[in-house]
Every structure is written in C-alpha cells, then in structure tokens.
Design a protein around this motif. Sequence first.
Motif, PDB file in Angstrom:
ATOM      1  N   GLN A   1       0.854  -8.574   0.646  1.00 47.70           N
ATOM      2  CA  GLN A   1       2.125  -7.999   1.073  1.00 47.70           C
ATOM      3  C   GLN A   1       2.971  -9.018   1.827  1.00 47.70           C
ATOM      4  O   GLN A   1       2.404  -9.825   2.555  1.00 47.70           O
ATOM      5  N   PRO A   2       4.251  -9.073   1.575  1.00 42.88           N
ATOM      6  CA  PRO A   2       5.112  -8.065   0.959  1.00 42.88           C
ATOM      7  C   PRO A   2       5.378  -8.282  -0.526  1.00 42.88           C
ATOM      8  O   PRO A   2       6.293  -7.699  -1.078  1.00 42.88           O
ATOM      9  N   TRP A   3       4.606  -9.129  -1.186  1.00 36.52           N
ATOM     10  CA  TRP A   3       4.902  -9.495  -2.573  1.00 36.52           C
ATOM     11  C   TRP A   3       4.327  -8.509  -3.589  1.00 36.52           C
ATOM     12  O   TRP A   3       4.894  -8.313  -4.659  1.00 36.52           O
ATOM     13  N   LEU A   4       3.175  -7.961  -3.285  1.00 33.26           N
ATOM     14  CA  LEU A   4       2.376  -7.283  -4.290  1.00 33.26           C
ATOM     15  C   LEU A   4       1.638  -6.112  -3.651  1.00 33.26           C
ATOM     16  O   LEU A   4       1.187  -6.215  -2.509  1.00 33.26           O
ATOM     17  N   PHE A   5       1.497  -5.014  -4.408  1.00 36.98           N
ATOM     18  CA  PHE A   5       0.842  -3.822  -3.895  1.00 36.98           C
ATOM     19  C   PHE A   5      -0.147  -3.279  -4.928  1.00 36.98           C
ATOM     20  O   PHE A   5       0.109  -2.257  -5.562  1.00 36.98           O
ATOM     21  N   PRO A   6      -1.278  -3.958  -5.115  1.00 37.20           N
ATOM     22  CA  PRO A   6      -2.266  -3.458  -6.075  1.00 37.20           C
ATOM     23  C   PRO A   6      -2.892  -2.157  -5.570  1.00 37.20           C
ATOM     24  O   PRO A   6      -2.846  -1.869  -4.364  1.00 37.20           O
ATOM     25  N   PRO A   7      -3.485  -1.377  -6.452  1.00 34.05           N
ATOM     26  CA  PRO A   7      -4.060  -0.091  -6.044  1.00 34.05           C
ATOM     27  C   PRO A   7      -5.227  -0.280  -5.071  1.00 34.05           C
ATOM     28  O   PRO A   7      -6.059  -1.160  -5.254  1.00 34.05           O
ATOM     29  N   VAL A   8      -5.262   0.572  -4.049  1.00 35.91           N
ATOM     30  CA  VAL A   8      -6.323   0.482  -3.049  1.00 35.91           C
ATOM     31  C   VAL A   8      -7.195   1.743  -2.987  1.00 35.91           C
ATOM     32  O   VAL A   8      -8.130   1.807  -2.201  1.00 35.91           O
ATOM     33  N   SER A   9      -6.895   2.738  -3.830  1.00 34.68           N
ATOM     34  CA  SER A   9      -7.740   3.934  -3.897  1.00 34.68           C
ATOM     35  C   SER A   9      -8.263   4.076  -5.331  1.00 34.68           C
ATOM     36  O   SER A   9      -7.672   3.543  -6.270  1.00 34.68           O
ATOM     37  N   GLU A  10      -9.354   4.797  -5.460  1.00 40.31           N
ATOM     38  CA  GLU A  10      -9.959   4.997  -6.789  1.00 40.31           C
ATOM     39  C   GLU A  10      -8.983   5.691  -7.745  1.00 40.31           C
ATOM     40  O   GLU A  10      -8.865   5.302  -8.904  1.00 40.31           O
ATOM     41  N   ASP A  11      -8.284   6.724  -7.268  1.00 43.34           N
ATOM     42  CA  ASP A  11      -7.338   7.436  -8.129  1.00 43.34           C
ATOM     43  C   ASP A  11      -6.205   6.522  -8.579  1.00 43.34           C
ATOM     44  O   ASP A  11      -5.814   6.529  -9.749  1.00 43.34           O
ATOM     45  N   ALA A  12      -5.664   5.737  -7.648  1.00 44.72           N
ATOM     46  CA  ALA A  12      -4.582   4.812  -8.003  1.00 44.72           C
ATOM     47  C   ALA A  12      -5.088   3.759  -8.978  1.00 44.72           C
ATOM     48  O   ALA A  12      -4.384   3.389  -9.920  1.00 44.72           O
ATOM     49  N   TYR A  13      -6.319   3.282  -8.768  1.00 44.30           N
ATOM     50  CA  TYR A  13      -6.881   2.290  -9.688  1.00 44.30           C
ATOM     51  C   TYR A  13      -7.046   2.888 -11.083  1.00 44.30           C
ATOM     52  O   TYR A  13      -6.717   2.234 -12.084  1.00 44.30           O
ATOM     53  N   THR A  14      -7.543   4.104 -11.175  1.00 46.37           N
ATOM     54  CA  THR A  14      -7.751   4.732 -12.492  1.00 46.37           C
ATOM     55  C   THR A  14      -6.431   4.817 -13.254  1.00 46.37           C
ATOM     56  O   THR A  14      -6.370   4.496 -14.444  1.00 46.37           O
ATOM     57  N   ALA A  15      -5.365   5.227 -12.588  1.00 47.10           N
ATOM     58  CA  ALA A  15      -4.049   5.311 -13.240  1.00 47.10           C
ATOM     59  C   ALA A  15      -3.559   3.920 -13.654  1.00 47.10           C
ATOM     60  O   ALA A  15      -3.023   3.735 -14.749  1.00 47.10           O
ATOM     61  N   TYR A  16      -3.747   2.932 -12.785  1.00 49.31           N
ATOM     62  CA  TYR A  16      -3.349   1.541 -13.052  1.00 49.31           C
ATOM     63  C   TYR A  16      -4.129   0.987 -14.251  1.00 49.31           C
ATOM     64  O   TYR A  16      -3.550   0.448 -15.191  1.00 49.31           O
ATOM     65  N   ALA A  17      -5.448   1.151 -14.209  1.00 47.97           N
ATOM     66  CA  ALA A  17      -6.286   0.649 -15.299  1.00 47.97           C
ATOM     67  C   ALA A  17      -5.955   1.362 -16.611  1.00 47.97           C
ATOM     68  O   ALA A  17      -5.926   0.729 -17.673  1.00 47.97           O
ATOM     69  N   ARG A  18      -5.687   2.668 -16.560  1.00 44.32           N
ATOM     70  CA  ARG A  18      -5.351   3.422 -17.773  1.00 44.32           C
ATOM     71  C   ARG A  18      -4.127   2.820 -18.466  1.00 44.32           C
ATOM     72  O   ARG A  18      -4.116   2.643 -19.683  1.00 44.32           O
ATOM     73  N   ARG A  19      -3.101   2.473 -17.669  1.00 39.86           N
ATOM     74  CA  ARG A  19      -1.898   1.868 -18.260  1.00 39.86           C
ATOM     75  C   ARG A  19      -2.243   0.529 -18.929  1.00 39.86           C
ATOM     76  O   ARG A  19      -1.769   0.235 -20.023  1.00 39.86           O
ATOM     77  N   LEU A  20      -3.056  -0.274 -18.265  1.00 39.94           N
ATOM     78  CA  LEU A  20      -3.417  -1.587 -18.820  1.00 39.94           C
ATOM     79  C   LEU A  20      -4.310  -1.465 -20.054  1.00 39.94           C
ATOM     80  O   LEU A  20      -4.241  -2.288 -20.965  1.00 39.94           O
ATOM     81  N   ILE A  21      -5.138  -0.460 -20.081  1.00 37.55           N
ATOM     82  CA  ILE A  21      -6.071  -0.267 -21.198  1.00 37.55           C
ATOM     83  C   ILE A  21      -5.387   0.393 -22.390  1.00 37.55           C
ATOM     84  O   ILE A  21      -5.629   0.014 -23.538  1.00 37.55           O
ATOM     85  N   GLN A  22      -4.516   1.357 -22.140  1.00 35.69           N
ATOM     86  CA  GLN A  22      -3.971   2.170 -23.228  1.00 35.69           C
ATOM     87  C   GLN A  22      -2.604   1.733 -23.741  1.00 35.69           C
ATOM     88  O   GLN A  22      -2.278   2.006 -24.889  1.00 35.69           O
ATOM     89  N   ASP A  23      -1.794   1.089 -22.929  1.00 30.59           N
ATOM     90  CA  ASP A  23      -0.430   0.739 -23.331  1.00 30.59           C
ATOM     91  C   ASP A  23      -0.446  -0.564 -24.133  1.00 30.59           C
ATOM     92  O   ASP A  23      -0.819  -1.613 -23.604  1.00 30.59           O
ATOM     93  N   PRO A  24      -0.037  -0.539 -25.392  1.00 33.09           N
ATOM     94  CA  PRO A  24      -0.056  -1.764 -26.196  1.00 33.09           C
ATOM     95  C   PRO A  24       0.934  -2.829 -25.725  1.00 33.09           C
ATOM     96  O   PRO A  24       0.832  -3.983 -26.131  1.00 33.09           O
ATOM     97  N   ALA A  25       1.848  -2.465 -24.826  1.00 36.75           N
ATOM     98  CA  ALA A  25       2.793  -3.437 -24.277  1.00 36.75           C
ATOM     99  C   ALA A  25       2.253  -4.084 -23.003  1.00 36.75           C
ATOM    100  O   ALA A  25       2.970  -4.776 -22.302  1.00 36.75           O
ATOM    101  N   LYS A  26       0.965  -3.872 -22.715  1.00 43.37           N
ATOM    102  CA  LYS A  26       0.319  -4.452 -21.536  1.00 43.37           C
ATOM    103  C   LYS A  26      -1.064  -4.979 -21.918  1.00 43.37           C
ATOM    104  O   LYS A  26      -1.718  -4.438 -22.791  1.00 43.37           O
ATOM    105  N   ALA A  27      -1.474  -6.019 -21.229  1.00 46.61           N
ATOM    106  CA  ALA A  27      -2.842  -6.530 -21.363  1.00 46.61           C
ATOM    107  C   ALA A  27      -3.286  -6.984 -19.982  1.00 46.61           C
ATOM    108  O   ALA A  27      -2.659  -7.848 -19.374  1.00 46.61           O
ATOM    109  N   GLY A  28      -4.327  -6.365 -19.465  1.00 48.29           N
ATOM    110  CA  GLY A  28      -4.812  -6.704 -18.134  1.00 48.29           C
ATOM    111  C   GLY A  28      -6.086  -7.514 -18.207  1.00 48.29           C
ATOM    112  O   GLY A  28      -6.980  -7.219 -19.003  1.00 48.29           O
TER     113      GLY A  28
END
Length: 183
Positions: A40-67
């Motif tokens: 911080q103040p540059w970046l705010f990665p997920p710090v809770s399990e629920d937030a991580y699951t939503a974050y990872a889901r976008r990276l795993i499922q969205d073809p316009a993203k690769a994590g």
Amino acid sequence: MPHIASRYLAEGPRVGIRHFTYEDGAEFTARAREAKDLHQPWLFPPVSEDAYTAYARRLIQDPAKAGFLVCEVEGGGIAGFININNIVEGGFQCGALGYGAFAHAAGRGLMREGMNLVVGHAFGPMRLHRLEINVQPGNAPSIALARACGFRLEGFSPDMIYIDGAWRDHERWAITAEMRTSG
C-alpha cells in the motif's frame, strides 16, 4: 533415467511460475497480510479467504486474464504474483501486467526472475506480441522491475486508474516479442 515433469509452467534457477488454484488461498492471504506495508498505497491484494476465492475465480475462469504465482523452487512457497489482464487477441495480441512481491521475497531478485519467466511464457505458449505495465510514478520498486526486465517507458497517463479512492497517474511501460528476441 525417466524425465520428471515440473509442476511449473516455466522454471528458473530459483523460481517457477504456475497458475493460481483455489487451494492457494490460505498461503496467499497470509502473505498478502504480511506485505500490507510493502503493497500500500499501490496495490491491494486479497487478504481474506472469501476475497481470494473471488480473485482466483476471475483469474482462473476469465479468458481475458491469466494469473501466475511466482514460487520458490526450493520449498514451493509463494514469493509473489504476476497477472496478465485485459488480454486482447486478434490484431493486438497484448495484455497488461499487474504484480506484487510478498515481504519475505522483496529485494531478493525473485520477482525479476519470475517476471522474465512470465514474459517468456506470454510470448511463447500464449502467443502474445506485447505486454504493458502501468505503474504509479512514485512506485520506485515496480518501475525498477519493469526497467530491469527490458520494458521501455512509453508515456504518461494522468488520472488513469482508480486506486484507493482516487484516480491515479501512471507511467506506461511496454515490451514486445521483438524487443525480447533482440536482446
């Protein structure tokens, strides 16, 4: 002697890169909480399990993203992450990088090695032509990483990205497949 397949998409002397999994949540969020002052103040990665699951889901499922997780070869611990966002195919073949090191790995050169692996993977198996990094001008470590990995400064974008309650200026850095092959 039989060949043993690596668990990584690409591997260097000290780190390998692999895709995010849902099972990485506990380690990722613990490392993100430890690195709050670094990010911080540059970046705010997920710090809770629920937030991580939503974050990872976008990276795993969205073809316009690769994590990609940058993991230490010895022990497999997560050193940081590099995501390719806004992947555009067709005539563009490009994507925008976002990344962060975790506190225990900062300043050790692991992210530089990981970034070079991600860039090689993007220009190789992913068949991209151009990668961009948009970084706030005051984020010296992020700019140093872009420069060290061969990205060139292409310009300045005022009020480009909404972060932490305000529109922030960004420098635009980029690299193309031709720049990578020419040294």
